[in-house]
Design an enzyme around this catalytic site. Sequence first.
Site, PDB file in Angstrom:
ATOM      1  CG  HIS A 122     -24.820 -77.510   9.221  1.00 36.76           C
ATOM      2  ND1 HIS A 122     -23.712 -76.955   9.830  1.00 36.76           N
ATOM      3  CD2 HIS A 122     -25.855 -76.645   9.476  1.00 36.76           C
ATOM      4  CE1 HIS A 122     -24.054 -75.827  10.417  1.00 36.76           C
ATOM      5  NE2 HIS A 122     -25.344 -75.606  10.213  1.00 36.76           N
ATOM      6  CG  ASP A 159     -25.484 -69.817   8.286  1.00 43.52           C
ATOM      7  OD1 ASP A 159     -26.489 -69.827   7.565  1.00 43.52           O
ATOM      8  OD2 ASP A 159     -25.473 -70.281   9.437  1.00 43.52           O
ATOM      9  CG  HIS A 161     -25.747 -72.228  12.603  1.00 47.84           C
ATOM     10  ND1 HIS A 161     -26.825 -71.689  11.922  1.00 47.84           N
ATOM     11  CD2 HIS A 161     -26.118 -72.351  13.898  1.00 47.84           C
ATOM     12  CE1 HIS A 161     -27.820 -71.497  12.774  1.00 47.84           C
ATOM     13  NE2 HIS A 161     -27.414 -71.886  13.975  1.00 47.84           N
ATOM     14  CG  ASP A 235     -28.082 -67.952  10.421  1.00 50.95           C
ATOM     15  OD1 ASP A 235     -27.186 -67.281   9.873  1.00 50.95           O
ATOM     16  OD2 ASP A 235     -28.172 -69.187  10.290  1.00 50.95           O
TER      17      ASP A 235
END
Length: 313
Positions: A122, A159, A161, A235
Site C-alpha cells: 500500500h 494478498d 487487499h 489474508d
Amino acid sequence: MPLPIVYHPDYMAPLKAGHRFPMSKYGYLRATLQRRGLLPQVGGYLAPSPAPARMLARVHALEYVERVLTQTCHAAETREIGLPDTPEVARRAQLSASGTTLAARLALDGGVGLNMAGGSHHAGPLGGAGFCVFNDVAVAAQTLLDEGQVRQIWIFDLDVHQGDGTAKIFSADPRVRTMSVHAANNYPTHKAASDLDVPLPDGTQDAAYLGAVDGLLASLSPPWPDLVFFNAGVDPHSEDRLGRLSVSLAGLRAREARVLGWCASRSIPVTGVIGGGYSRDPEALAARHAILFEEAARLWDGGTAQLAQRARS
C-alpha cells in the site's frame, strides 16, 4: 541445499498492546519454520542491513523518506499508515525493503528466494498507508532494474487487499507488470489500476478463488520476465480478521503450489514475500504463512530450483 530465507529479529517493532497489526507473527513464523525443519534452531537465515534513504527514494518521495527516518512524519501520515512514528518502525521498514532485495538477488542466483517479511504494497510514491511504510517489493524491483540485473519484472500480488501502492509506483514503467487478485470490497476503498486486476466478491471459496488464480496464470504468455515477485498474503483465509474471502488452508497451499510451480516450470526466478495476515491466534497465523516456505522447499528439494538455474545459465 538449504532454502534461501531472509530474516532479521528487528522485523518486529514494539507496538501498544491490542494494536491491530500482528507484529508478533514474524517471531512465531520463525519458530514454526524451526519446528518444521525449514530453519535450524540457531541461525539458518540471511540477515539484511537497513536500506539507505537513497535506495528508498527511488520509489518514494525523498521528503517522505526523510520524515520516516527522522521520526518527523505529519500526523495525517502516521494515521494513514496505522503504525507509530518511531525509530523501531522505521528500522523495520528499512530492513524489510533490503530483505526483499536480498531475497530477489538469491532468486536470481538460484531460482528462489524468500523473505520472512515484506509485501508492504500500500505504500505508494508519496507515502505509506495501510500498515505499509516503504514498499519493499517496489524498492527491490527498482534496485535491480537500476543495476541492470533484470530487464522485465512481473509482480503477482495475491494478498486479499489490492496492491494499489505498487500499481501507482510502476504505472508508467513498462518494465514492471503488476497483477493483483483481491477482494473487490476490501481496503483500499479507491483502487489503483494494476496492469491486470482480478477483483473477487465477498465470501469467495476455494474453487472460485483458485479458478481466478489459474485464469490469471493461463492468460500470460511469453516473453517471460527475468524475475517474479510473489506476494503470498494469507489474508484470503476464511478466518482472517480483515479478509472478507473464504479460502481454506488447503486452498492457500494449492495457490502457493500453483504460483511457485508455474514459475519453476518456466525457469523464472521467484521471490516470495509473506504479505498480510491478521489473527488473534499468532500460532495459527504463522502456520498459514509457513505454507509458502513449505511449498518452496518441496520444489527446492526436488531439484526444480537448481534445474531452473541451469536452464538460465
